[in-house]
Design a protein around this motif. Structure first.
Motif, PDB file in Angstrom:
ATOM      1  N   PHE A   1       0.851  -1.188   0.000  1.00 20.20           N
ATOM      2  CA  PHE A   1       0.000   0.000   0.000  1.00 20.20           C
ATOM      3  C   PHE A   1       0.885   1.236   0.000  1.00 20.20           C
TER       4      PHE A   1
ATOM      5  N   ILE B   1       1.296   5.354  -0.171  1.00 14.84           N
ATOM      6  CA  ILE B   1       0.684   6.675  -0.019  1.00 14.84           C
ATOM      7  C   ILE B   1       1.810   7.702  -0.167  1.00 14.84           C
TER       8      ILE B   1
ATOM      9  N   THR C   1       5.636   3.313   1.283  1.00 15.38           N
ATOM     10  CA  THR C   1       4.943   2.061   0.968  1.00 15.38           C
ATOM     11  C   THR C   1       4.952   1.121   2.168  1.00 15.38           C
TER      12      THR C   1
ATOM     13  N   GLY D   1      -4.213   2.709  -3.123  1.00 10.55           N
ATOM     14  CA  GLY D   1      -2.872   3.264  -3.004  1.00 10.55           C
ATOM     15  C   GLY D   1      -2.344   3.789  -4.332  1.00 10.55           C
TER      16      GLY D   1
ATOM     17  N   LYS E   1      -5.325   7.746  -3.625  1.00 10.51           N
ATOM     18  CA  LYS E   1      -4.195   8.408  -2.977  1.00 10.51           C
ATOM     19  C   LYS E   1      -3.450   9.220  -4.029  1.00 10.51           C
TER      20      LYS E   1
END
Ligand code: OSB
Ligand code: MG
Length: 381
Positions: free
Chosen positions: A33, A35, A39, A151, A176
């Motif tokens: 994930f 952002i 990660t 993400g 995101k």
């Protein structure tokens, strides 16, 4: 010991906290994930069990290993829990979880560590009443609306993920973003899915100098822009809101009811993302919810990639009336191959059923939990 009733039920009160178990748990993520700040490949979190009168209350901490989302860290919280917060509550009696919240209140910040203890208390309390957590929080209903948080990934990958999740019935897509990964992404997703309920989350990646760029997001019909500016800057969010049409939703900036009040009074937020684990616990989360309602500002329930324990807490909280936008509390299988609870928390056509039974309504899968535990310590009063 039965000395009063709540919702017509006798309360076993005061509850005496007679034991605790603190674990550090590691679960690999199905999909890394990403952002704006980095990660995540795995979820590492403190899992707390508080024991009282043969009952167990569960909660997890939502802090990250590094201080990249907010200041708290997993190692800092583990230390505070082991050396300060658990010794403070062990052996004490509590009449209500509000009392626990008040006892932890004098500590500066550390909202996530305090929430871990407070939330486990709410689970215990609801179990002592033999009521679902939602009922003691003031919520109703059998299921909640949910969306997904996607993400940062190449635009082609994101387009596929948006399509797949819309097909599964998710009621809102949150993308995101970060500088350099914003306008072209929005153009592509809006063009492919013109009617979708879309939002973006920048996790603090922009500054007021980016106002003109952010104002261009107005063209994409976003429901809101989540936390575009610094985590500790309500003022600049208010200035930005005066320059753009899209409502600003605050996440990182709202830890306490006082933060919420200031944001609402200054028009720094027209939507608030409530994360109970970020805000000191359910007592504060409900207060923030109520304040927003008084300002006619809608709220929704955020997530921190929680295991089934934190997810169940979030789902119960989301049944309160002003949670009028879909939350991030999506299916557990999106995050983990095997969760640490016995029940399956899976959405059906964009709705997450509220776990039935007393308290949070989910139970630990001891085998999965044991194999995911990297540290464990027991405490007794
Ligand atoms: O900003 O909401 C956020 C995950 C980790 C840290 C911060 C955030 C998030 C998410 C994911 O958006 C929400 C979820 O699916 O649990
Ligand atoms: Mg966010």
């Amino acid at each position: 010991m039965t000395d009063h009733t709540v919702a017509g039920r006798p309360v076993r009160a005061p509850l005496r906290i007679d034991g605790a178990e603190l674990r550090l748990v590691r679960l690999p993520l199905v999909t890394p994930f990403t952002i704006a700040t980095g990660t995540m490949h795995e979820k590492l979190f403190p899992l707390l069990t508080l024991k009282a009168d043969g009952l167990e209350g569960y909660a997890e901490g939502v802090m990250d290993p590094l201080p990249d989302y907010l200041e708290e860290t997993v190692s800092g919280a583990m230390d505070l829990l082991r050396t300060v917060l658990l010794p403070q509550v062990l052996g004490t009696r509590i009449e209500t979880p509000h009392e626990m919240a008040r006892r932890l209140e004098p500590w500066r910040a550390n909202w996530m560590a305090r929430a871990t203890v407070e939330m486990a208390c709410w689970d215990l309390w609801a179990k002592a009443l033999d009521l679902p957590l939602k009922t003691v929080l003031g919520g109703t209903g059998e299921a909640i609306d949910v969306g997904v948080s996607l993400g940062i990934a190449p635009i082609e990958t994101t387009l596929e993920r948006v399509g797949a999740h819309l097909e599964q019935g998710y009621r809102r897509i949150k993308l995101k973003i970060k500088p350099g990964h914003d306008l072209r992404l929005l153009e592509a997703v809006r063009q492919a899915y013109p009617d979708s309920h879309l939002t973006v989350d920048a996790n603090c990646a922009y500054s007021l100098a980016d106002s003109a760029l952010i104002a261009r997001f107005d063209a994409f019909g976003l429901d809101y822009i989540e936390q575009p500016l610094a985590w500790n800057d309500l003022h600049d969010h208010a200035v930005l809101q005066s320059r753009i049409r899209t409502p600003i939703c605050l996440d990182e900036s709202i830890r306490s009811p006082e933060d919420a009040r200031k944001a609402l009074q200054t028009d720094a937020a027209r939507v608030i993302n409530i994360k109970v684990g970020r805000s000191g616990g359910h007592a504060n989360a409900v207060r923030i919810h109520d304040l927003c309602q008084a300002f006619s500002v809608p709220v929704w329930c955020g997530g921190m990639l929680e295991s089934g324990i934190g997810r169940a807490h979030n789902i119960h909280l989301s049944t309160l009336p002003n949670f009028s936008k879909p939350g991030d509390t999506s299916s557990s299988s999106r995050y983990f191959h095997r969760d640490i609870i016995e029940q399956r928390l899976e959405t059906v056509e964009g709705r997450m059923p509220v776990p039935a039974g007393a308290g949070i309504g989910v139970t630990l899968d001891r085998d999965v939990l044991d194999s995911a535990t990297v540290f464990q310590e027991s405490f007794s009063a």
